[in-house]
Scaffold this motif. Sequence first.
Motif, PDB file in Angstrom:
ATOM      1  N   VAL A  54       0.849  -1.194   0.000  1.00 53.96           N
ATOM      2  CA  VAL A  54       0.000   0.000   0.000  1.00 53.96           C
ATOM      3  C   VAL A  54       0.885   1.244   0.000  1.00 53.96           C
ATOM      4  N   ILE A  55       0.570   2.188  -0.877  1.00 53.08           N
ATOM      5  CA  ILE A  55       1.138   3.529  -0.810  1.00 53.08           C
ATOM      6  C   ILE A  55      -0.037   4.466  -0.594  1.00 53.08           C
ATOM      7  N   ALA A  56       0.066   5.338   0.414  1.00 53.15           N
ATOM      8  CA  ALA A  56      -1.027   6.259   0.739  1.00 53.15           C
ATOM      9  C   ALA A  56      -0.463   7.616   1.127  1.00 53.15           C
ATOM     10  N   ALA A  57      -1.125   8.659   0.672  1.00 52.15           N
ATOM     11  CA  ALA A  57      -0.728  10.025   1.025  1.00 52.15           C
ATOM     12  C   ALA A  57      -1.612  10.512   2.170  1.00 52.15           C
ATOM     13  N   SER A  61       2.686  13.580   4.023  1.00 53.99           N
ATOM     14  CA  SER A  61       3.627  12.481   3.867  1.00 53.99           C
ATOM     15  C   SER A  61       3.059  11.465   2.893  1.00 53.99           C
ATOM     16  N   VAL A  62       3.937  10.603   2.414  1.00 52.64           N
ATOM     17  CA  VAL A  62       3.518   9.435   1.646  1.00 52.64           C
ATOM     18  C   VAL A  62       3.984   8.223   2.435  1.00 52.64           C
ATOM     19  N   TYR A  63       3.060   7.297   2.708  1.00 52.25           N
ATOM     20  CA  TYR A  63       3.345   6.110   3.510  1.00 52.25           C
ATOM     21  C   TYR A  63       3.443   4.880   2.614  1.00 52.25           C
ATOM     22  N   PHE A  64       4.324   3.960   3.022  1.00 46.26           N
ATOM     23  CA  PHE A  64       4.544   2.706   2.316  1.00 46.26           C
ATOM     24  C   PHE A  64       4.355   1.575   3.314  1.00 46.26           C
ATOM     25  N   ALA A  65       3.237   0.865   3.237  1.00 42.35           N
ATOM     26  CA  ALA A  65       2.938  -0.249   4.136  1.00 42.35           C
ATOM     27  C   ALA A  65       3.354  -1.538   3.429  1.00 42.35           C
ATOM     28  N   CYS A  66       4.191  -2.319   4.099  1.00 41.80           N
ATOM     29  CA  CYS A  66       4.851  -3.442   3.435  1.00 41.80           C
ATOM     30  C   CYS A  66       4.358  -4.806   3.922  1.00 41.80           C
ATOM     31  N   HIS A  67       4.660  -5.792   3.082  1.00 38.48           N
ATOM     32  CA  HIS A  67       4.221  -7.161   3.315  1.00 38.48           C
ATOM     33  C   HIS A  67       4.890  -7.796   4.537  1.00 38.48           C
ATOM     34  N   ASP A  68       6.024  -7.259   4.953  1.00 39.44           N
ATOM     35  CA  ASP A  68       6.703  -7.816   6.129  1.00 39.44           C
ATOM     36  C   ASP A  68       6.307  -7.109   7.429  1.00 39.44           C
ATOM     37  N   GLY A  69       5.261  -6.266   7.379  1.00 41.94           N
ATOM     38  CA  GLY A  69       4.771  -5.590   8.577  1.00 41.94           C
ATOM     39  C   GLY A  69       5.520  -4.322   8.924  1.00 41.94           C
TER      40      GLY A  69
END
Length: 138
Positions: A54-57, A61-69
């Motif tokens: 997931v990338i969300a603004a 900021s821009v956030y990057f939520a990753c598969h490894d938590g």
Amino acid sequence: MHENASTTVCLFTLCLDPRGHIWVGGERGFVRRSKDKGDTWNNVVIGTDARVNVIAAAVASVYFACHDGTLFRYRRDRIERVNVKASAPFTSFERTAKGTLVMTGDHGTIFRSTDAVAWEQIQVPEPTDLECVREAEP
């Protein structure tokens, strides 16, 4: 995507930030950004080789939520790792009307932040995979 943005990894997320920049993310920590409506693309190294789900603004900021938590944030032209670590993949990110940030994921993973700095994990009774979070109108 324009030919200069070609890749062999699977892409999982797309985001348009408030400045009009387009972000895409996918496998092996793949992140690219276009500042010119997709004509040219630049690699952005966020500091992981995990899938970017997931990338969300939100909150300048821009956030990057990753598969490894893990969670990363881009702001003021810097990437930083946010002090959040889930034991399961993140799958969704939402900013509520009141400004609360909420992330969900597999195995009942829920984190929230009211100030974009401190994150609180919310306990759930069943470890069900939570694929998407959205705020509903009252």
